[in-house]
Design an enzyme around this catalytic site. Structure first.
Site, PDB file in Angstrom:
ATOM      1  N   GLY A  76     -64.894  11.311  31.175  1.00  6.59           N
ATOM      2  CA  GLY A  76     -64.171  10.993  29.943  1.00  6.59           C
ATOM      3  C   GLY A  76     -62.737  10.558  30.205  1.00  6.59           C
ATOM      4  N   ALA A 128     -60.140 -11.301  31.104  1.00  5.13           N
ATOM      5  CA  ALA A 128     -61.204 -11.886  30.274  1.00  5.13           C
ATOM      6  C   ALA A 128     -62.133 -10.795  29.748  1.00  5.13           C
ATOM      7  CB  ALA A 128     -61.986 -12.906  31.098  1.00  5.13           C
ATOM      8  N   ASP A 149     -62.506  -1.952  31.539  1.00  4.31           N
ATOM      9  CA  ASP A 149     -62.043  -3.086  30.715  1.00  4.31           C
ATOM     10  C   ASP A 149     -62.552  -2.944  29.283  1.00  4.31           C
ATOM     11  OD1 ASP A 149     -60.853  -4.148  32.981  1.00  4.31           O
ATOM     12  OD2 ASP A 149     -62.680  -5.225  33.537  1.00  4.31           O
TER      13      ASP A 149
END
Ligand code: RIB
Length: 301
Positions: free
Chosen positions: A218, A44, A244
Site C-alpha cells: 500500500g 505518458a 504511474d
C-alpha cells in the site's frame, strides 16, 4: 467528479517488453517467452491514467521524428490526451525502455533519446499551459533543469505540483521545498532523506509532503503520525506502470478536491487494476471501472 485540468511534463517511451522464465547473467544467453512493443514512459503513462479517468489532460514532451514517435503520439491522442505540445525533434530517436518481465517482477533500462530534448526553454514556452492547469505532474525522465523550470512556473501561477521522483537522482532542496506532493517508493524516499543537506526540521517538513508507495504493502504518509492506506489484492499480470497509474489517479482525485486519505485509496484502486494486464497502460481503468471495483471491495469487506 468534474473535469479538472492536469498537465504532465515528462517522458514518452516505447517499451520493448521481453518475458522470460529466467533473467540471464551478464555474458549469458537464455531463450525468452514473448516480446511486445507497448506504449510507455513515466510521463505518458501518468497522462494516460489521468485522461482515462476523465481529467482534461495535456502532455508536454518530445518524441523523435520516427515511427515510434508517430505511433506514440497517435496512441496518446486515442487515449484522450492533448498532444498539441508534444514536439517531434530531429537528431534524437524516440525514448525507449528495455523491460524484462520475470517471476512477477520487472527490470527496466531507459534510453531517454528525445525526452532529453525537453529543455527549460521549451518548458518556458508553455508557461500559459502550465498556468491554466489545476495540477502539474512531473517525473525525472527529462532533464532536471526542465523539471526545476516547470516547478518555478507552476508556483508562479499557484498551480499544485506533484513530483514523482523516479528514476531517483539527487534533487535540490529548493526544488523539493517548492513542490506540494512528492511520491517516492521506499527506496527513493530513503535516498531523498539521506541527503546531508537537510536539517532535522527540514527533513520533517519534507516527509510531510511525501506519499510513499510500497507496492503490495500500500502507501503511507505522515499527518499527525503515520497513516497507512492498504493496497487491493488482485491477480497480477504485469506491475510495470503501477506507480504511474497511482500518480495519474492521485492527481485526478486531488484535483477534484478529495482529501489525501481518500485520494490515496482511489489511486491504490487504479494501480491495482492497472497491474491486471500486460503493459504499463493497458490495464489503466476508466472512472466507472474504478467505481465498480471499489463498490465490489466494499461489499466484500
Ligand atoms: O514506470 C514505468 C515506465 O518506466 C515504463 O513505461 C518505461 O517506459 C519507463 O519509463
Amino acid at each position: 467528479m468534474s473535469n479538472k485540468t492536469i498537465t504532465v511534463i515528462g517522458s514518452i517511451n516505447m517499451d520493448l517488453v521481453t518475458s522470460t522464465n529466467r533473467v540471464p547473467n551478464m555474458g549469458e544467453t537464455v531463450l525468452g517467452e514473448s516480446f511486445h512493443t507497448i506504449p510507455g514512459g513515466k510521463g505518458a503513462n501518468q497522462a494516460v491514467a489521468a485522461a482515462k479517468l476523465g481529467a482534461v489532460t495535456t502532455m508536454i514532451g518530445c518524441v523523435g521524428d520516427d515511427a515510434f514517435g508517430q505511433e506514440l503520439v497517435k496512441h496518446l491522442q486515442n487515449q484522450g490526451v492533448n498532444t498539441d505540445y508534444v514536439k517531434p525533434v530531429t537528431h534524437r530517436s524516440t525514448g525507449i525502455a528495455s523491460i524484462t518481465l520475470s517471476d512477477g517482477d520487472n527490470n527496466i533500462i531507459v534510453v531517454p533519446g528525445a525526452n532529453y530534448q525537453v529543455t527549460p526553454d521549451i518548458v518556458s514556452s508553455y508557461e500559459e499551459v502550465i498556468s491554466k492547469s489545476d495540477i502539474l505532474l512531473l517525473q525525472l525522465e527529462i532533464p532536471i533543469e526542465s523539471v526545476e523550470r516547470a516547478v518555478e512556473l507552476a508556483k508562479k501561477h499557484q498551480v499544485m505540483v506533484i513530483l514523482n521522483p523516479a528514476p531517483i537522482q539527487a534533487l535540490s532542496k529548493s526544488l523539493l521545498q517548492k513542490v506540494d506532493y512528492i511520491t517516492p517508493n521506499e527506496h527513493e524516499q530513503q535516498f531523498l532523506l539521506e541527503s546531508e543537506e537537510w536539517s532535522d526540521s527540514e527533513r520533517k517538513e519534507m516527509l510531510k509532503k511525501c506519499i510513499i508507495t510500497m507496492g503490495a504493502k500500500g502507501v503511507k504518509f505522515y499527518r499527525d503520525g503515520e497513516r497507512n492506506i492498504p493496497s487491493f489484492k488482485v491477480e497480477t499480470v504485469d506491475t510495470t506502470g503501477a506507480g504511474d497509474s497511482f500518480n495519474g489517479a492521485l492527481a485526478f482525485a486531488l484535483s477534484n478536491g478529495e482529501q489525501l486519505e481518500e485520494a490515496c485509496r482511489f489511486a491504490n484502486a487504479v494501480a491495482a487494476l492497472s497491474v491486471t494486464k500486460l503493459g504499463a497502460q493497458s490495464g489503466m481503468p476508466t472512472l466507472k471501472e474504478v467505481q465498480t471495483f471499489l463498490q465490489k471491495q466494499q461489499r466484500d469487506e
